[in-house]
Scaffold this motif. Structure first.
Motif, PDB file in Angstrom:
ATOM      1  N   THR A  50       1.303  -1.709  -5.315  1.00  0.00           N
ATOM      2  CA  THR A  50       2.316  -1.567  -6.373  1.00  0.00           C
ATOM      3  C   THR A  50       3.284  -2.739  -6.330  1.00  0.00           C
ATOM      4  O   THR A  50       3.635  -3.309  -7.366  1.00  0.00           O
ATOM      5  CB  THR A  50       3.110  -0.251  -6.164  1.00  0.00           C
ATOM      6  OG1 THR A  50       2.180   0.802  -6.010  1.00  0.00           O
ATOM      7  CG2 THR A  50       4.027   0.035  -7.329  1.00  0.00           C
ATOM      8  N   ALA A  93      13.310  -4.269  -1.785  1.00  0.00           N
ATOM      9  CA  ALA A  93      13.865  -3.339  -2.767  1.00  0.00           C
ATOM     10  C   ALA A  93      12.781  -2.356  -3.213  1.00  0.00           C
ATOM     11  O   ALA A  93      13.021  -1.142  -3.284  1.00  0.00           O
ATOM     12  CB  ALA A  93      14.422  -4.105  -3.964  1.00  0.00           C
ATOM     13  N   ALA A  94      11.597  -2.880  -3.493  1.00  0.00           N
ATOM     14  CA  ALA A  94      10.498  -2.013  -3.932  1.00  0.00           C
ATOM     15  C   ALA A  94      10.084  -1.055  -2.812  1.00  0.00           C
ATOM     16  O   ALA A  94       9.821   0.130  -3.060  1.00  0.00           O
ATOM     17  CB  ALA A  94       9.314  -2.872  -4.371  1.00  0.00           C
ATOM     18  N   GLU A  95      10.042  -1.563  -1.593  1.00  0.00           N
ATOM     19  CA  GLU A  95       9.678  -0.710  -0.451  1.00  0.00           C
ATOM     20  C   GLU A  95      10.672   0.433  -0.277  1.00  0.00           C
ATOM     21  O   GLU A  95      10.287   1.573  -0.041  1.00  0.00           O
ATOM     22  CB  GLU A  95       9.665  -1.543   0.831  1.00  0.00           C
ATOM     23  CG  GLU A  95       8.308  -2.132   1.164  1.00  0.00           C
ATOM     24  CD  GLU A  95       8.330  -2.776   2.533  1.00  0.00           C
ATOM     25  OE1 GLU A  95       9.103  -3.731   2.716  1.00  0.00           O
ATOM     26  OE2 GLU A  95       7.595  -2.315   3.413  1.00  0.00           O
ATOM     27  N   SER A  96      11.964   0.099  -0.392  1.00  0.00           N
ATOM     28  CA  SER A  96      12.980   1.136  -0.203  1.00  0.00           C
ATOM     29  C   SER A  96      12.901   2.189  -1.301  1.00  0.00           C
ATOM     30  O   SER A  96      13.399   3.292  -1.134  1.00  0.00           O
ATOM     31  CB  SER A  96      14.381   0.520  -0.142  1.00  0.00           C
ATOM     32  OG  SER A  96      14.770   0.076  -1.414  1.00  0.00           O
ATOM     33  N   LEU A  97      12.252   1.845  -2.419  1.00  0.00           N
ATOM     34  CA  LEU A  97      12.089   2.815  -3.502  1.00  0.00           C
ATOM     35  C   LEU A  97      10.750   3.557  -3.386  1.00  0.00           C
ATOM     36  O   LEU A  97      10.343   4.254  -4.307  1.00  0.00           O
ATOM     37  CB  LEU A  97      12.182   2.104  -4.856  1.00  0.00           C
ATOM     38  CG  LEU A  97      13.577   1.540  -5.166  1.00  0.00           C
ATOM     39  CD1 LEU A  97      13.525   0.549  -6.306  1.00  0.00           C
ATOM     40  CD2 LEU A  97      14.556   2.656  -5.490  1.00  0.00           C
ATOM     41  N   GLY A  98      10.077   3.343  -2.266  1.00  0.00           N
ATOM     42  CA  GLY A  98       8.865   4.104  -1.977  1.00  0.00           C
ATOM     43  C   GLY A  98       7.562   3.415  -2.337  1.00  0.00           C
ATOM     44  O   GLY A  98       6.490   4.011  -2.191  1.00  0.00           O
ATOM     45  N   ALA A  99       7.616   2.166  -2.816  1.00  0.00           N
ATOM     46  CA  ALA A  99       6.389   1.506  -3.277  1.00  0.00           C
ATOM     47  C   ALA A  99       5.538   1.020  -2.104  1.00  0.00           C
ATOM     48  O   ALA A  99       6.057   0.632  -1.066  1.00  0.00           O
ATOM     49  CB  ALA A  99       6.744   0.331  -4.175  1.00  0.00           C
ATOM     50  N   LYS A 100       4.212   1.056  -2.322  1.00  0.00           N
ATOM     51  CA  LYS A 100       3.280   0.525  -1.319  1.00  0.00           C
ATOM     52  C   LYS A 100       2.826  -0.864  -1.764  1.00  0.00           C
ATOM     53  O   LYS A 100       3.106  -1.295  -2.881  1.00  0.00           O
ATOM     54  CB  LYS A 100       2.082   1.463  -1.174  1.00  0.00           C
ATOM     55  CG  LYS A 100       2.489   2.799  -0.560  1.00  0.00           C
ATOM     56  CD  LYS A 100       1.308   3.735  -0.499  1.00  0.00           C
ATOM     57  CE  LYS A 100       1.762   5.067   0.092  1.00  0.00           C
ATOM     58  NZ  LYS A 100       0.796   6.107  -0.094  1.00  0.00           N
TER      59      LYS A 100
END
Lengths: 262, 353
Positions: A175, A165-172
């Motif tokens: 983060t 979920a975090a990855e799909s929101l652009g997080a590396k």
């Protein structure tokens, strides 16, 4: 039915007595330093001792450092194993259990052989190096508890889906780890931290053989030379352990109350 | 060229190939559902679009750009998961704001966008709540708002309604469709629930064992299923076995009775076995009901399903189900009763394997 219940209570009473009577005995003895009256003289004597404060402070500092570095090692490891390398999980679990199987004295002799002043990495050649080595050895000793506490906390959240979920929101990765995962395994991290704290405060072998001024060797020194103070110190040490256990309970209760609704 | 193009997509896990040469183009603003049973490869395709799985072969192109070299966090794709996946340590506002913060938006912009998104899902009043203080339906709406907040080029929904109870599922699927149409966002929806797929999709892909058995509008999928699998998976279907009498005129025999289908039968010759499908709602036993064909049968059982009554009838070697609308005035047939099943021959569909 009543007889069974009575039997259970007797068993509990015997078990409790086994633990409580020696503790009460120690507590009672620690209060008898003044002849003919109960007093806190032994505790006053302990707290007035400069060496107590120095060794206690040193061990406190080592505990804090061990917890900080231990977390930096364990949380990303448990996270990575759970997310990307589930096949190495049995190996990691085996490695984290080794400190329970290998006696501390064997580990410390290994350290002395590997990191002595004539080795490639002469950690024991300086005070700061030896302190670092002691901290690493504490990390090793606390690894079985720390890893399990963090891993159990990770099991309670869906690490994979939260990561995606975090990855799909652009997080590396940093983060994801520090803003999405770490705060959600805080109960496990704190449980591991309190156990580590209790271990470090009472550890003797590593500190004694690496010749560091820790609380464990001080306890042994006082025990060998004084009468009432060792009992007072034992009660203080128990109080620290109980405080840690109480905090673990508190943290896990907080975690339960914050768990999602079904 | 379509907005989202999947070309020759393949995926293998070890020796097991789970997706075989999948091809599809999805237009901008289209709502496409992937429908199929567990293990058919629908979620794997979705995950390959998102970048969570790497295709063993083929390409994913979005808006003319090949996504192969991009990591999931570089694709600008919004995703909603079955398990909600809200961050438990953040409240509703912070969950929705997460992607915007990661993108480096200013606090003012974040607050405006979060307010917009919470307004869209009608949960402005719950901005300070934590996920554990929300119901499943509310959590999933927040997850939708979070995915939409970053203005993704494609929205992926991985069985987002599966964990919800029936009533919430229906209202939320309508809400999802309404929001999707309002924003005009290209959406791929994965589900194993045929009713869900039929009710909200522009097109449906029916997946079977890693392949697309049929791609079409809900109307096409339901009324003209291309394969036996599609026919049986989408809706309830009776399969009637018969023999081809004359392929040129579309004549078949069922239980010794000659029936003319609506069109010639291609690829079969006289005497070949043929499977024909009949929807339960296309048949009736009522006197005077429409239909040029009638087959004698014996009632096996009757089930009350609320708005309809479903009856099973033994016709020759086949058991055929048919539905009649519930009406307090009717008397449902009873087991053992001999009746005539009437239907129009044009409603019989030839089923290909």
């Amino acid at each position: 039915m009543k007889a069974q219940r009575l039997g259970a209570w007797i068993a509990i009473a015997i078990g409790a007595s086994y633990f409580i009577i020696p503790l009460l005995g120690t507590l009672e003895f620690s209060l008898r330093m003044r002849r003919g009256a109960y007093s806190f003289d032994a505790y006053e004597s302990v707290f007035a001792d400069l060496q107590f404060r120095e060794t206690f402070g040193y061990s406190m500092l080592m505990a804090v450092l061990t917890i900080a570095f231990g977390m930096l090692l364990v949380v990303p490891t448990a996270y990575w194993v759970r997310l990307r390398l589930p096949q190495v999980r049995p190996i990691v679990e085996f490695v984290t259990l080794l400190p329970l199987v290998i006696p501390a004295i064997v580990i410390v002799f290994g350290y002395l052989r590997l990191y002595n002043s004539s080795s490639i990495l002469p950690l024991t050649g300086s005070t700061s190096g030896t302190n670092a080595l002691l901290m690493f050895s504490y990390m090793t000793l606390s690894l079985p508890y720390m890893y399990r506490a963090v891993d159990t906390a990770m099991r309670a959240i869906d690490v994979r889906t939260l990561t995606e979920a975090a990855e799909s929101l652009g997080a590396k990765w940093p983060t994801i780890l520090f803003r999405c995962i770490f705060p959600n395994v805080m109960s496990g991290v704190l449980s591991g931290a309190f156990i580590t704290f209790a271990i470090v405060m009472g550890e003797f072998t590593m500190a004694a053989l690496l010749n560091r001024p820790a609380f464990g060797p001080y306890l042994q020194l006082v025990g060998a030379n004084k009468a009432y103070e060792p009992s007072a110190l034992a009660v203080i040490a128990f109080a620290i352990t109980w405080l840690s256990m109480g905090l673990i309970q508190l943290v896990s209760r907080f975690q339960k109350s914050a768990s999602p609704k079904a | 060229m379509a907005f989202l193009t999947l070309t020759n997509i393949q995926k293998s896990f070890g020796l097991v190939q789970v997706v075989h040469n999948f091809n599809m183009g999805i237009e901008k603003g289209e709502f496409v559902s992937f429908l199929g049973p567990s293990g058919c490869g629908k979620t794997t395709i979705l995950r390959m679009i998102a970048g969570f799985e790497t295709p063993s072969g083929g390409s994913v192109v979005i808006n003319g750009k090949d996504q192969g070299a991009l990591k999931p966090n570089q694709r600008n794709i919004g995703m909603v998961f079955q398990a909600y996946a809200l961050f438990p340590n953040m409240n509703v506002h912070d969950n929705v704001a997460f992607g915007l913060k990661v993108a480096g938006a200013s606090k003012t912009d974040i607050d405006i966008r979060v307010k917009q998104m919470l307004g869209l899902i009608k949960l402005e009043h719950l901005a300070d709540r934590f996920p554990y203080q929300l119901s499943g339906g509310q959590q999933q709406r927040v997850a939708l708002a979070r995915a939409l907040a970053v203005k993704p080029q494609v929205l992926l929904l991985d069985e987002p309604l599966s964990a919800l109870d029936a009533k919430i599922r229906i209202s939320l699927r309508e809400e999802i469709r309404q929001i999707q149409q309002q924003l005009g966002i290209t959406t791929v929806f994965v589900t194993h629930d045929q009713e869900e797929a039929l009710s909200i999709s522009d097109r449906i892909v029916v997946m079977n064992a890693g392949r697309a058995d049929q791609i079409g509008t809900p109307f096409e999928i339901y009324n003209t299923p291309a394969t036996r699998f599609v026919a049986s998976f989408v809706g309830t279907l009776n399969i009637i076995e018969g023999k081809v009498a004359d392929p040129a005129t579309g004549a078949v025999t069922i239980g010794g009775q000659r029936i003319a289908l609506k069109e010639p039968i291609a690829g079969l010759k006289g005497g070949d076995s043929i499977s024909l499908a009949l929807r339960p709602e296309a048949a009736s036993i009522a006197e005077g009901s429409k239909g040029d064909t009638s087959l004698p049968g014996e009632v096996v059982s009757t089930s009350f399903l609320g708005s309809v009554i479903r009856t099973k009838l033994r016709v020759g070697d086949d058991v055929i189900s048919f539905d009649m609308f519930n009406d307090p005035g009717i008397t449902p047939p009873v087991a053992g009763e001999n009746v005539s099943l009437r239907f129009a021959a044009k409603d019989l569909l030839v089923i290909r394997e």
